[in-house]
Structure formats: structure tokens, C-alpha cells
Design a protein around this motif. Structure first.
Motif, short mmCIF file in Angstrom:
data_model
loop_
_atom_site.label_atom_id
_atom_site.label_comp_id
_atom_site.label_asym_id
_atom_site.label_seq_id
_atom_site.Cartn_x
_atom_site.Cartn_y
_atom_site.Cartn_z
N PRO A 1 32.42 -14.99 -31.47
CA PRO A 1 31.96 -16.25 -32.09
C PRO A 1 30.44 -16.28 -32.25
CG PRO A 1 33.41 -16.67 -30.22
CD PRO A 1 33.10 -15.19 -30.22
N GLU A 2 29.72 -15.65 -31.31
CA GLU A 2 28.27 -15.65 -31.37
C GLU A 2 27.74 -14.29 -30.92
OE1 GLU A 2 27.79 -20.32 -29.96
OE2 GLU A 2 26.18 -18.90 -29.57
N MET A 3 26.65 -13.88 -31.57
CA MET A 3 25.94 -12.66 -31.18
C MET A 3 24.45 -12.95 -31.30
SD MET A 3 27.95 -9.97 -30.54
CE MET A 3 27.17 -8.43 -31.12
N SER A 4 23.68 -12.20 -30.51
CA SER A 4 22.23 -12.31 -30.66
C SER A 4 21.63 -10.91 -30.64
CB SER A 4 21.63 -13.17 -29.56
OG SER A 4 21.83 -12.57 -28.30
N VAL A 5 20.48 -10.79 -31.27
CA VAL A 5 19.80 -9.50 -31.38
C VAL A 5 18.30 -9.75 -31.40
CG1 VAL A 5 19.87 -9.51 -33.92
CG2 VAL A 5 19.72 -7.33 -32.68
N GLN A 6 17.56 -8.81 -30.88
CA GLN A 6 16.10 -8.89 -30.96
C GLN A 6 15.66 -8.40 -32.34
OE1 GLN A 6 15.58 -10.83 -27.79
NE2 GLN A 6 13.65 -9.93 -28.55
N GLU A 7 14.63 -9.02 -32.82
CA GLU A 7 14.05 -8.59 -34.10
C GLU A 7 13.77 -7.09 -34.04
OE1 GLU A 7 10.56 -10.89 -34.88
OE2 GLU A 7 10.51 -10.37 -37.02
N ALA A 8 14.09 -6.40 -35.14
CA ALA A 8 13.89 -4.95 -35.31
C ALA A 8 14.97 -4.10 -34.64
CB ALA A 8 12.53 -4.49 -34.84
N GLU A 9 15.85 -4.75 -33.87
CA GLU A 9 16.94 -3.99 -33.25
C GLU A 9 18.16 -3.95 -34.16
OE1 GLU A 9 14.65 -2.79 -30.57
OE2 GLU A 9 16.74 -2.46 -29.99
N THR A 10 19.19 -3.25 -33.67
CA THR A 10 20.43 -3.10 -34.44
C THR A 10 21.55 -3.89 -33.77
OG1 THR A 10 19.80 -0.92 -35.25
CG2 THR A 10 22.16 -1.41 -35.20
N VAL A 11 22.39 -4.47 -34.58
CA VAL A 11 23.53 -5.24 -34.05
C VAL A 11 24.77 -4.91 -34.88
CG1 VAL A 11 23.07 -7.26 -35.53
CG2 VAL A 11 24.30 -7.55 -33.36
N THR A 12 25.91 -4.94 -34.22
CA THR A 12 27.19 -4.67 -34.90
C THR A 12 28.13 -5.84 -34.71
OG1 THR A 12 26.97 -2.28 -34.61
CG2 THR A 12 29.17 -3.13 -35.05
N LEU A 13 28.64 -6.34 -35.83
CA LEU A 13 29.60 -7.45 -35.81
C LEU A 13 30.99 -6.89 -36.07
CD1 LEU A 13 27.63 -10.09 -37.96
CD2 LEU A 13 27.38 -9.50 -35.54
N SER A 14 31.95 -7.33 -35.30
CA SER A 14 33.30 -6.78 -35.37
C SER A 14 34.22 -7.61 -36.27
CB SER A 14 33.92 -6.73 -33.97
OG SER A 14 33.13 -5.95 -33.12
#
Lengths: 115, 113
Positions: free
Chosen positions: A9-22
């Protein structure tokens, strides 16, 4: 009927980092399309990326790429070098090939980008 | 860049009243859709329209709903007798060919009191 599941339902990421949404989906069809749409606070729906199921190659659009696993019915979105403007709701969507090709949406993942 | 437009941006109406939501799809597009999004929930398909007729409709799209393309440019959604649960954001979308990106309008926020 086809269904789309977004388990985060929610994800967070630091600026300049990589994130993956499922995203996973359920269908008995072999030909279909998959999409990721972004919905910022303005609530406008904006296409991020599109994948055709018959293509084995994963779609990419600049910092956005997908990992499409047809056998596993999985379609995750990777955002590289995250920017503050990437903060939004992200919806995974499915469309059959043939017929009206309506979009079936998941419930969405709210992405927060921390400076 | 061509875009889908919708009017009004916000509509407030009383329960039982009729409302018409208007959309102008991109001019060379042939397939048109209405979706709705109740606040905090997912986007749900209502109806698709091609060649001046409905090609598919969802269970939500009951006899209270109708769509029309009156003049070759506008695409309207009418709700005959609004209910409180019709309060939602209504999105119009269009596409040139099936399977391509659906271009969404900015939405009409409908509030039924």
C-alpha cells in the motif's frame, strides 16, 4: 475475471535511490498488455510504462523499467535515481487483447520520496 | 500535445438529481472509456464505447447510467438519479487503437449531497 494485486500500500525511498513496486495479476489469457500509471496529488492519470505480453524484452522508459515475469504473472516497476517529483500513487493495470480492452487496475502503491 | 479535456472539474449535486459529465477525447481517437475512483480506492472501469455504441460495461454501469457521443467530438456520461455512493472522481479516457496507451482526462469530481 482478471485481477491485479499490488501488495504494497505504501513505499518510501530516499532521493537518488532505487525502489521497486510489486504487481501480480491473474489471467487465463495469453495475449494482453500491462501498464503502470502514475497519479500525483492532482489526480491526473499519467502513463509511466507499457508492456506487451508477447514481448520477452522488459520495457524501459528512461529511469523507469519493468521486470515482467509472464510465467509468474508478475510485473514490477523499478524507479532508478528517484526524484522528488516521482512521489505519487502508482497503479498497475491489465488489459486483455481483443474486446473493449478496458483497464483493470490494482489498488495502488503510494510512493513517498524523502529528500 | 493533444489532451483529453473534461468539464466541469467539480460538480456538486443533490441526491436524486441528474448530472451530465462531459469529455472531449483526442480528435483522432476511436475508443472511449469512463472510469471512476471513489476517494482512496482503486480506479474502476464503467463503460467502453466504440463506433457509436457501448462495447462493454461493468456491473456498476446500471440503468441509471448512460453514455452518448452527441456530435462527434463530445463524449458524455449521464447519471439519471444520483445517489450518495456516486460521489467519486470520474475519468474519461480515449485511445487511437485498442491496447495502446489510454489517455486520461483530468477528471470530474462529483459530490452528491
Amino acid at each position: 475475471a482478471q485481477t491485479v494485486t499490488q501488495s504494497q500500500p505504501e513505499m518510501s525511498v530516499q532521493e537518488a535511490e532505487t525502489v521497486t513496486l510489486s504487481c501480480t495479476y491473474d489471467t487465463s489469457e495469453s495475449d494482453y498488455y500491462l501498464f503502470w500509471y502514475k497519479q500525483p496529488p492532482s489526480r491526473q492519470m499519467i502513463l509511466v510504462i507499457r508492456q506487451e505480453a508477447y514481448k520477452q524484452q522488459n520495457a524501459t522508459e528512461n529511469r523507469f523499467s519493468v521486470n515482467f515475469q509472464k510465467a509468474a504473472k508478475s510485473f514490477s516497476l523499478k524507479i532508478s535515481d528517484s526524484q522528488l517529483g516521482d512521489a505519487a500513487m502508482y497503479f498497475c493495470a491489465y488489459s486483455n487483447q481483443g474486446g473493449s480492452e478496458k483497464l483493470v487496475f490494482g489498488k495502488g502503491t503510494k510512493l513517498t520520496v524523502n529528500p | 500535445e493533444p489532451e483529453v479535456t473534461q468539464t466541469p472539474s467539480h460538480q456538486v449535486t443533490q441526491m436524486g438529481q441528474e448530472v451530465i459529465l462531459r469529455c472531449v477525447p483526442i480528435s483522432n481517437h476511436l475508443y472511449f472509456y469512463w472510469y471512476r475512483q471513489i476517494l482512496g480506492q482503486k480506479v474502476e472501469f464503467l463503460v467502453s464505447f466504440y463506433n457509436n455504441e457501448i462495447s462493454e460495461k461493468s456491473e456498476i454501469f446500471d440503468d441509471q447510467f448512460s453514455v452518448e457521443r452527441p456530435d462527434g467530438s463530445n463524449f458524455t456520461l449521464k447519471i439519471r438519479s444520483t445517489k450518495l455512493e456516486d460521489s467519486a472522481m470520474y475519468f474519461c479516457a480515449s485511445t487511437a487503437w485498442r491496447g495502446d496507451e489510454q489517455y486520461f482526462g483530468p477528471g470530474t469530481r462529483l459530490t452528491v449531497t
